[in-house]
Design a protein around this motif. Structure first.
Motif, mmCIF file in Angstrom:
data_model
loop_
_atom_site.group_PDB
_atom_site.id
_atom_site.type_symbol
_atom_site.label_atom_id
_atom_site.label_comp_id
_atom_site.label_asym_id
_atom_site.label_seq_id
_atom_site.Cartn_x
_atom_site.Cartn_y
_atom_site.Cartn_z
ATOM 1 N N UNK A 58 -19.606 6.313 8.298
ATOM 2 C CA UNK A 58 -18.591 5.308 8.607
ATOM 3 C C UNK A 58 -18.864 4.125 7.685
ATOM 4 N N UNK A 59 -17.885 3.772 6.846
ATOM 5 C CA UNK A 59 -18.047 2.655 5.922
ATOM 6 C C UNK A 59 -16.842 1.731 6.058
ATOM 7 N N UNK A 60 -17.104 0.492 6.482
ATOM 8 C CA UNK A 60 -16.041 -0.507 6.612
ATOM 9 C C UNK A 60 -16.483 -1.757 5.858
ATOM 10 N N UNK A 61 -15.778 -2.073 4.776
ATOM 11 C CA UNK A 61 -16.080 -3.272 4.002
ATOM 12 C C UNK A 61 -14.831 -4.154 3.966
ATOM 13 N N UNK A 62 -14.928 -5.323 4.556
ATOM 14 C CA UNK A 62 -13.789 -6.219 4.683
ATOM 15 C C UNK A 62 -14.242 -7.669 4.573
ATOM 16 N N UNK A 63 -13.283 -8.562 4.489
ATOM 17 C CA UNK A 63 -13.429 -10.011 4.638
ATOM 18 C C UNK A 63 -14.558 -10.634 3.827
ATOM 19 N N UNK A 64 -15.804 -10.584 4.341
ATOM 20 C CA UNK A 64 -16.906 -11.337 3.748
ATOM 21 C C UNK A 64 -17.533 -10.666 2.528
ATOM 22 N N UNK A 65 -17.122 -9.473 2.194
ATOM 23 C CA UNK A 65 -17.661 -8.805 1.021
ATOM 24 C C UNK A 65 -17.222 -9.552 -0.242
ATOM 25 N N UNK A 66 -18.135 -9.682 -1.209
ATOM 26 C CA UNK A 66 -17.853 -10.436 -2.429
ATOM 27 C C UNK A 66 -17.165 -9.601 -3.510
ATOM 28 N N UNK A 67 -17.041 -8.305 -3.294
ATOM 29 C CA UNK A 67 -16.436 -7.439 -4.309
ATOM 30 C C UNK A 67 -14.920 -7.476 -4.198
ATOM 31 N N UNK A 68 -14.350 -8.626 -4.532
ATOM 32 C CA UNK A 68 -12.915 -8.831 -4.377
ATOM 33 C C UNK A 68 -12.252 -9.098 -5.718
ATOM 34 N N UNK A 83 -17.776 14.654 7.432
ATOM 35 C CA UNK A 83 -16.879 13.830 8.248
ATOM 36 C C UNK A 83 -17.136 12.371 7.899
ATOM 37 N N UNK A 84 -16.115 11.646 7.439
ATOM 38 C CA UNK A 84 -16.333 10.217 7.233
ATOM 39 C C UNK A 84 -15.055 9.401 7.386
ATOM 40 N N UNK A 85 -15.268 8.105 7.657
ATOM 41 C CA UNK A 85 -14.204 7.119 7.781
ATOM 42 C C UNK A 85 -14.402 6.058 6.710
ATOM 43 N N UNK A 86 -13.335 5.726 6.000
ATOM 44 C CA UNK A 86 -13.381 4.717 4.954
ATOM 45 C C UNK A 86 -12.352 3.639 5.267
ATOM 46 N N UNK A 87 -12.830 2.417 5.450
ATOM 47 C CA UNK A 87 -11.963 1.302 5.818
ATOM 48 C C UNK A 87 -12.238 0.145 4.868
ATOM 49 N N UNK A 88 -11.182 -0.429 4.305
ATOM 50 C CA UNK A 88 -11.361 -1.512 3.348
ATOM 51 C C UNK A 88 -10.170 -2.461 3.412
ATOM 52 N N UNK A 89 -10.350 -3.661 2.824
ATOM 53 C CA UNK A 89 -9.283 -4.650 2.733
ATOM 54 C C UNK A 89 -8.592 -4.522 1.376
ATOM 55 N N UNK A 90 -7.322 -4.939 1.275
ATOM 56 C CA UNK A 90 -6.557 -4.756 0.036
ATOM 57 C C UNK A 90 -7.177 -5.423 -1.185
ATOM 58 N N UNK A 91 -7.855 -6.554 -0.995
ATOM 59 C CA UNK A 91 -8.388 -7.296 -2.144
ATOM 60 C C UNK A 91 -9.717 -6.758 -2.659
ATOM 61 N N UNK A 92 -10.298 -5.788 -1.975
ATOM 62 C CA UNK A 92 -11.590 -5.237 -2.388
ATOM 63 C C UNK A 92 -11.394 -4.106 -3.396
ATOM 64 N N UNK A 93 -12.252 -4.090 -4.423
ATOM 65 C CA UNK A 93 -12.039 -3.141 -5.515
ATOM 66 C C UNK A 93 -13.043 -1.987 -5.554
ATOM 67 N N UNK A 94 -14.035 -1.975 -4.670
ATOM 68 C CA UNK A 94 -15.108 -0.984 -4.768
ATOM 69 C C UNK A 94 -14.579 0.450 -4.764
ATOM 70 N N UNK A 95 -13.747 0.785 -3.792
ATOM 71 C CA UNK A 95 -13.252 2.151 -3.719
ATOM 72 C C UNK A 95 -12.350 2.478 -4.908
ATOM 73 N N UNK A 96 -11.528 1.522 -5.309
ATOM 74 C CA UNK A 96 -10.646 1.763 -6.459
ATOM 75 C C UNK A 96 -11.466 1.993 -7.725
ATOM 76 N N UNK A 97 -12.548 1.230 -7.858
ATOM 77 C CA UNK A 97 -13.432 1.415 -9.009
ATOM 78 C C UNK A 97 -14.109 2.786 -8.954
ATOM 79 N N UNK A 98 -14.564 3.180 -7.765
ATOM 80 C CA UNK A 98 -15.221 4.479 -7.602
ATOM 81 C C UNK A 98 -14.283 5.640 -7.920
ATOM 82 N N UNK A 99 -13.001 5.472 -7.628
ATOM 83 C CA UNK A 99 -12.055 6.559 -7.822
ATOM 84 C C UNK A 99 -11.866 6.921 -9.292
ATOM 85 N N UNK A 100 -12.264 6.036 -10.198
ATOM 86 C CA UNK A 100 -12.182 6.353 -11.626
ATOM 87 C C UNK A 100 -13.088 7.534 -11.959
ATOM 88 N N UNK A 101 -14.174 7.671 -11.183
ATOM 89 C CA UNK A 101 -15.131 8.766 -11.374
ATOM 90 C C UNK A 101 -15.289 9.520 -10.059
#
Length: 326
Positions: A207-217, A254-272
């Motif tokens: 379970x990975x939820x990265x939102x709000x206070x994360x600096x990777x925006x 089995x996993x859950x991925x939750x993120x905020x629109x302004x965060x780029x980590x998952x989008x960056x990971x999807x390149x690879x």
């Protein structure tokens, strides 16, 4: 100290008349003590002669936030207590939980409320190589100051909840999690930089939820701007040709991925994006299928060849779910 062998204490009465907690075998009592906050299980030593040393064999240790008294405990006293418990224990711990309040009084017991310091974890604390039996670890409300790695070859279950992760140096900007025998992972509500996950071939659920206070925006992601860069200069440890999260999760079933629109980590990971060769059940929030852009969702589906169930969160409060079965 050697355990005293006493059959009258270790087993319940043969006639079945014993119905109190004292009728339980030592092993069961030691397991039960492991669920109590550490100060409370140590205090059981005053209950009776039999209980004097049971706490030393507790299979788990849970430190901090057990009561209001824990919150007011000076840092020096807290450290001395930890040293006493760890040195006095006689058996390997199966579970170790740390849940400190974000702020607690400093070592100066006469300090005013304005002279408080944040609880923190450094590299020496996060290297668990000397704990070969440690399998469960919960880190809650901790601050990782200049730490570079959480390391354990025995760890199977890890939870990092409401923690602050401060970058250490330019060459190692992210905390790295090395736990090759991890079975379950829970990361939720972190502040600072997102940690890097090393390979976890035994991972079953995450379970990975990265939102709000994360600096990777990235502000460009708020209005669906496609800059095409996804802030690649903010990668993992100076090597931007590796994923931050998805590679480490690639063996999960089995996993859950939750993120905020302004965060780029998952989008960056999807390149690879790796192939999720074992993934059967997947939960995604609306981040993965923003209006006019289903690219992230399409990418992860293309890399999930054995997926059986997909749940899409259409509203933030999980009022309605769309579930697709393959």
């Amino acid at each position: 100290m050697h355990r005293v062998k006493n059959s009258k204490m270790a087993v319940p009465p043969a006639d079945g008349s014993g119905c109190s907690i004292d009728a339980m075998p030592d092993g069961i009592l030691e397991h039960i003590l492991g669920f109590l906050p550490a100060p409370e299980f140590v205090r059981t030593c005053v209950l009776a002669r039999r209980w004097r040393h049971l706490w030393r064999f507790a299979t788990g240790m849970r430190v901090g936030c057990g009561s209001d008294d824990d919150f007011l405990t000076p840092a020096k006293e807290r450290r001395e207590f930890m040293d006493h418990v760890l040195l006095g224990g006689e058996s390997p711990l199966d579970t170790c939980g740390h849940a400190y309040p974000t702020m607690f009084f400093s070592d100066n017991e006469t300090a005013s409320a304005g002279e408080q310091g944040a609880s923190s974890a450094r590299n020496s604390f996060l290297d668990f190589s000397s704990c070969p039996s440690l399998e469960n670890l919960v880190l809650r409300y901790c601050e990782f100051w200049s730490a570079t790695m959480i390391s354990s070859k025995s760890l199977k279950h890890l939870a990092i909840i409401s923690c602050s992760i401060t970058a250490s140096a330019s060459e190692h900007p992210r905390l790295r999690i090395y736990a090759p025998h991890m079975v379950s992972l829970h990361i939720d509500d972190i502040e600072g930089r997102t940690p890097v996950l090393d390979s976890m071939p035994s991972l079953v659920e995450a379970f990975v939820r990265i939102i709000d206070d994360c600096e990777d925006t990235c502000d460009k992601l708020l209005d669906n701007s496609q800059c095409g860069e996804y802030c690649t200069t903010s990668g993992n440890g100076g090597d931007d040709n590796h994923c931050v999260l998805l590679k480490g999760l690639s063996e999960a079933k089995d996993f859950e991925l939750i993120s905020s629109p302004e965060l780029f980590i998952f989008k960056m990971d999807l390149r690879l994006c790796p192939t999720f060769s074992k993934l059967k059940t997947l939960f995604l929030n609306e981040y993965w299928y923003m209006p006019d852009d289903f690219t992230p969702l399409a990418c992860i589906l293309e890399h999930s060849p054995v997926l059986e169930e997909l749940t899409l969160e259409l509203f933030c409060e999980r009022m309605f779910h769309f579930i697709a079965e393959f």
